[in-house]
Design a protein around this motif. Structure first.
Motif, PDB file in Angstrom:
ATOM      1  N   CYS A  98      -2.991   1.663   9.299  1.00  0.00           N
ATOM      2  CA  CYS A  98      -3.914   0.524   9.439  1.00  0.00           C
ATOM      3  C   CYS A  98      -4.293   0.270  10.892  1.00  0.00           C
ATOM      4  CB  CYS A  98      -3.308  -0.727   8.831  1.00  0.00           C
ATOM      5  SG  CYS A  98      -1.706  -1.146   9.525  1.00  0.00           S
ATOM      6  N   GLY A 148      -7.034  -3.721   6.806  1.00  0.00           N
ATOM      7  CA  GLY A 148      -7.291  -2.724   7.853  1.00  0.00           C
ATOM      8  C   GLY A 148      -8.580  -3.039   8.573  1.00  0.00           C
ATOM      9  N   ILE A 197      -7.498  -9.842  -5.209  1.00  0.00           N
ATOM     10  CA  ILE A 197      -6.218 -10.565  -5.120  1.00  0.00           C
ATOM     11  C   ILE A 197      -6.481 -12.052  -4.875  1.00  0.00           C
ATOM     12  CG2 ILE A 197      -4.065 -10.800  -3.767  1.00  0.00           C
ATOM     13  CD1 ILE A 197      -4.045  -8.074  -5.111  1.00  0.00           C
ATOM     14  N   GLY A 252       3.605   0.213 -10.937  1.00  0.00           N
ATOM     15  CA  GLY A 252       2.371   0.371 -11.711  1.00  0.00           C
ATOM     16  C   GLY A 252       1.152   0.414 -10.833  1.00  0.00           C
ATOM     17  N   VAL A 300      -3.460  -0.111 -11.087  1.00  0.00           N
ATOM     18  CA  VAL A 300      -4.425  -1.209 -11.207  1.00  0.00           C
ATOM     19  C   VAL A 300      -4.216  -2.044 -12.483  1.00  0.00           C
ATOM     20  CG1 VAL A 300      -6.885  -1.784 -11.306  1.00  0.00           C
ATOM     21  CG2 VAL A 300      -6.087  -0.008  -9.738  1.00  0.00           C
ATOM     22  N   THR A 315      -3.259  -5.932 -12.302  1.00  0.00           N
ATOM     23  CA  THR A 315      -4.194  -6.905 -12.867  1.00  0.00           C
ATOM     24  C   THR A 315      -3.442  -7.860 -13.794  1.00  0.00           C
ATOM     25  OG1 THR A 315      -5.857  -5.174 -12.796  1.00  0.00           O
ATOM     26  CG2 THR A 315      -6.394  -7.094 -14.136  1.00  0.00           C
ATOM     27  N   PRO A 371       0.831  -1.210   0.000  1.00  0.00           N
ATOM     28  CA  PRO A 371       0.000   0.000   0.000  1.00  0.00           C
ATOM     29  C   PRO A 371       0.862   1.256   0.000  1.00  0.00           C
ATOM     30  CG  PRO A 371       0.253  -0.766   2.240  1.00  0.00           C
ATOM     31  CD  PRO A 371       1.114  -1.673   1.381  1.00  0.00           C
TER      32      PRO A 371
HETATM   33  P1  NAD Z   1      -5.202  -0.503  -1.784  1.00  0.00           P
HETATM   34  O1  NAD Z   1      -5.818  -1.838  -1.508  1.00  0.00           O
HETATM   35  O2  NAD Z   1      -5.979   0.492  -2.552  1.00  0.00           O
HETATM   36  O3  NAD Z   1      -3.811  -0.672  -2.572  1.00  0.00           O
HETATM   37  C1  NAD Z   1      -2.836  -1.608  -2.171  1.00  0.00           C
HETATM   38  C2  NAD Z   1      -2.189  -2.170  -3.406  1.00  0.00           C
HETATM   39  O4  NAD Z   1      -3.160  -2.819  -4.215  1.00  0.00           O
HETATM   40  C3  NAD Z   1      -1.493  -1.125  -4.288  1.00  0.00           C
HETATM   41  O5  NAD Z   1      -0.224  -1.629  -4.659  1.00  0.00           O
HETATM   42  C4  NAD Z   1      -2.430  -0.989  -5.470  1.00  0.00           C
HETATM   43  O6  NAD Z   1      -1.736  -0.716  -6.674  1.00  0.00           O
HETATM   44  C5  NAD Z   1      -3.083  -2.361  -5.552  1.00  0.00           C
HETATM   45  N1  NAD Z   1      -4.439  -2.296  -6.096  1.00  0.00           N
HETATM   46  C6  NAD Z   1      -5.363  -1.333  -5.852  1.00  0.00           C
HETATM   47  N2  NAD Z   1      -6.507  -1.606  -6.522  1.00  0.00           N
HETATM   48  C7  NAD Z   1      -6.294  -2.751  -7.198  1.00  0.00           C
HETATM   49  C8  NAD Z   1      -7.090  -3.537  -8.078  1.00  0.00           C
HETATM   50  N3  NAD Z   1      -8.341  -3.185  -8.401  1.00  0.00           N
HETATM   51  N4  NAD Z   1      -6.549  -4.655  -8.605  1.00  0.00           N
HETATM   52  C9  NAD Z   1      -5.287  -5.023  -8.295  1.00  0.00           C
HETATM   53  N5  NAD Z   1      -4.486  -4.313  -7.479  1.00  0.00           N
HETATM   54  C10 NAD Z   1      -4.973  -3.190  -6.934  1.00  0.00           C
HETATM   55  O7  NAD Z   1      -4.781   0.048  -0.354  1.00  0.00           O
HETATM   56  P2  NAD Z   1      -4.135   1.440  -0.011  1.00  0.00           P
HETATM   57  O8  NAD Z   1      -5.149   2.530  -0.179  1.00  0.00           O
HETATM   58  O9  NAD Z   1      -2.828   1.574  -0.703  1.00  0.00           O
HETATM   59  O10 NAD Z   1      -3.829   1.259   1.552  1.00  0.00           O
HETATM   60  C11 NAD Z   1      -4.763   1.507   2.534  1.00  0.00           C
HETATM   61  C12 NAD Z   1      -5.342   0.242   3.117  1.00  0.00           C
HETATM   62  O11 NAD Z   1      -4.290  -0.640   3.486  1.00  0.00           O
HETATM   63  C13 NAD Z   1      -6.108   0.515   4.390  1.00  0.00           C
HETATM   64  O12 NAD Z   1      -7.261  -0.283   4.426  1.00  0.00           O
HETATM   65  C14 NAD Z   1      -5.130   0.101   5.483  1.00  0.00           C
HETATM   66  O13 NAD Z   1      -5.744  -0.256   6.688  1.00  0.00           O
HETATM   67  C15 NAD Z   1      -4.452  -1.066   4.831  1.00  0.00           C
HETATM   68  N6  NAD Z   1      -3.139  -1.316   5.420  1.00  0.00           N
HETATM   69  C16 NAD Z   1      -2.962  -2.452   6.139  1.00  0.00           C
HETATM   70  C17 NAD Z   1      -1.726  -2.682   6.735  1.00  0.00           C
HETATM   71  C18 NAD Z   1      -1.479  -3.932   7.534  1.00  0.00           C
HETATM   72  O14 NAD Z   1      -0.325  -4.185   7.838  1.00  0.00           O
HETATM   73  N7  NAD Z   1      -2.482  -4.706   7.897  1.00  0.00           N
HETATM   74  C19 NAD Z   1      -0.679  -1.777   6.568  1.00  0.00           C
HETATM   75  C20 NAD Z   1      -0.905  -0.631   5.828  1.00  0.00           C
HETATM   76  C21 NAD Z   1      -2.144  -0.414   5.245  1.00  0.00           C
END
Ligand code: NAD
Length: 391
Positions: free
Chosen positions: A179, A147, A131, A103, A105, A109, A48
Motif C-alpha cells: 500500500c 491505498g 464496507i 471466505g 466476497v 457480504t 487484504p
Molecule cells: P480488497 O479490497 O480487494 O480486499 C480486502 C478484503 O475485502 C478481503 O478480505 C476481501 O475478501 C474483502 N472484499 C473484497 N471484495 C469485497 C466485496 N465486494 N464485498 C465485501 N468484501 C470484499 O483489497 P486487496 O486486493 O486484498 O488489497 C489491496 C489493496 O489494499 C490495495 O489498494 C492496497 O493499497 C490496500 N492496502 C492498504 C493497506 C493500508 O494499511 N492502508 C495495507 C495493505 C493493503
C-alpha cells in the motif's frame, strides 16, 4: 512489527486504560470531570491479501488491547494464511473472544449484514465504499485503511545513489504490491538520467541480471491482477527506460519496469500495485507540489532532499496520510506515529496509542457532590427576572 507492537502495548496499556482527569472549567470547579476508556464491543477486522499476517495481527493487538472481542475476516486470496488463522486462533483464544470467519466476497457480504460495534477494513477504495455502506445500516463506525498513488519527489540536492537504493527497496518489495509502495517519481531533468541509472544499478544488485531467477523477486498475486497490469503496459504511451525481462502470465511474472511518462498516462489513473515505476518530469518544485495536489490524497508522500524548506513545503502544502523524508515506507515501523490515510486513502488511524484510541469509546464522566446548590439555583424553574439575569 507485530511483536514490537505487542511489547509496546504491554509496556503502556495500564497507563492508556486509566480514567483520565481533564481540566476543570469555571462551571465544574467543584466537580471531577474525567474520561473513561470503554471498549467499543465487537469489532470486525477485514484484511487484504498483500501482508496477510500483519494486516490481521496489527489491528488485532489494538482491538484486544482496548478490550474488545473480535471477528477476523482474512483475505481469501492469501488462502494458506487464511487457513492457518482458522486453524490456530481457536487453539489460543476462546471463540467468544476472537473468532475467524474465512471466505471471499459472498461470505463477507453475509458477515457485513450483522451488527458490529466497529469495523476495521484494510483494502482498496471501491470495496471500502461497500464496507461503509453496510456499516451505515447499523450506524457502525469504521476505520478504512486504503491505498493510493504514493508520489516520490527526488531533488537535485539529494544523495542520488542512496535515494535510488531506498526507492528500489520500497518499490520492488513484494513487486510493488504494498500500500505504501512508491507509485511514481517526480523529478527535474537535472536529476533524471543519474537517478534512472542508479535505480537500474540497484535493481540488478538486489535481484541479479535475470530478475525472473531471483528468489527475492515476488510474483503478482493472481491472473486478474497480472492482466490488469498487462493492460496498462499495453495502453501506456510512456517510453521504456528500463525493463528487466519479459512478462510471463503462466508464472505471474512482470519484470521491473521504469517508464518515462506524462501525467495523463494510463499508469497515472489508479494505484499501480505492481512492479512498474513511471517517472514524471517537471521543471520546478512548485510544479511537483502542484502535480501531487491534482491527484487524490495519497497514503504516503516521499521526498529526497537536504532542504528543510522543501521538506516543510511538502508537509504544509500537500495532504497525505504520512510522509517519510529521505526513505520509503519506514514511517510504518514507528509505533509512536499514527498510521492511516486521508481522503481517498482512508480514514481513522492505528498503531500504538492511536490504535488503542481507535478501538476505544472515550466516555465523558462528570462526577459531582451534593453541595453548591446555591451556586446553581438559577437553573431551576420557576424562572424569575432575577434568575434570568444571573444566567
Ligand atoms: P480488497 O479490497 O480487494 O480486499 C480486502 C478484503 O475485502 C478481503 O478480505 C476481501 O475478501 C474483502 N472484499 C473484497 N471484495 C469485497 C466485496 N465486494 N464485498 C465485501 N468484501 C470484499 O483489497 P486487496 O486486493 O486484498 O488489497 C489491496 C489493496 O489494499 C490495495 O489498494 C492496497 O493499497 C490496500 N492496502 C492498504 C493497506 C493500508 O494499511 N492502508 C495495507 C495493505 C493493503
Amino acid at each position: 512489527m507485530v511483536i514490537v507492537e505487542i511489547d509496546y502495548f504491554l509496556a503502556n496499556l495500564k497507563e492508556w486504560m486509566k480514567p483520565e482527569d481533564v481540566a476543570r472549567t469555571f462551571a465544574s470547579v467543584m466537580d471531577k470531570p474525567f474520561v473513561v476508556k470503554d471498549p467499543l464491543g465487537v469489532a470486525l477486522i477485514v484484511a487484504p491479501w498483500n501482508y496477510p499476517l500483519s494486516m490481521v495481527l496489527l489491528p488485532l493487538v489494538a482491538a484486544l488491547g482496548a478490550g474488545n472481542t473480535v471477528i477476523i475476516k482474512p483475505s481469501e486470496l492469501a488462502e494458506n494464511t487464511s487457513n492457518m488463522f482458522a486453524k490456530i486462533v481457536p487453539k489460543y483464544f476462546d471463540q467468544k473472544q476472537v473468532a475467524v470467519c474465512p471466505g471471499g466476497v459472498p461470505e463477507t457480504t453475509e458477515i457485513l449484514k450483522q451488527r458490529f460495534d466497529f469495523i476495521f477494513y484494510t483494502g482498496c477504495p471501491p470495496v471500502a465504499k461497500i464496507i461503509m455502506a453496510a456499516a451505515s445500516k447499523h450506524l457502525t463506525p469504521v476505520a478504512l485503511e486504503l491505498g493510493g498513488k504514493c508520489p516520490v519527489i527526488v531533488e537535485k540536492d539529494a544523495d542520488i545513489d542512496i535515494s535510488a537504493k531506498r526507492i528500489v527497496w520500497g518499490k520492488w518489495l513484494n513487486v510493488g504490491q504494498t500500500c505504501l509502495a512508491p507509485d511514481y517519481l517526480i523529478v527535474t531533468p537535472a536529476v533524471k538520467d543519474k537517478l534512472v541509472a542508479s535505480i537500474q544499478k540497484y535493481i540488478v544488485e538486489f535481484y541479479g541480471n535475470d530478475t525472473k531467477l531471483s528468489k527475492d523477486y515476488s510474483r503478482i498475486i493472481n491472473q486478474r491482477h497480472f492482466d490488469r497490469i498487462s493492460t496498462l503496459l499495453d495502453r501506456t504511451k510512456g517510453t521504456i527506460l528500463y525493463k528487466g525481462g519479459e512478462r510471463d502470465r503462466a508464472d505471474l511474472f512482470i519484470p521491473p519496469t521504469i517508464l518515462d511518462c506524462q501525467p495523463d498516462d494510463a499508469f497515472m489513473e489508479d494505484e499501480i500495485f505492481g512492479p512498474v515505476l513511471p517517472i514524471l518530469t517537471v521543471q520546478s518544485f512548485d510544479e511537483a507540489l502542484d502535480l501531487i495536489n491534482r491527484g487524490e490524497k495519497p497514503l504516503a508522500a516521499y521526498i529526497f532532499t537536504r532542504s528543510d524548506a522543501k521538506i516543510k513545503r511538502l508537509y504544509t502544502e500537500t495532504s497525505s496520510g504520512a510522509i517519510t523524508v529521505n526513505d520509503t515506507l519506514m514511517h510504518l515501523t514507528i509505533d509512536t506515529l499514527p498510521f492511516g490515510g486521508v481522503g481517498n486513502s482512508g480514514m481513522g488511524r492505528y498503531r500504538g496509542k492511536f490504535g488503542f484510541d481507535t478501538f476505544t469509546h472515550h466516555k465523558a464522566v462528570l462526577q459531582r457532590g451534593f453541595f453548591g446548590e446555591s451556586l446553581i439555583a438559577s437553573r431551576y424553574p420557576p424562572m424569575t427576572p432575577q434568575k434570568l439575569a444571573m444566567m
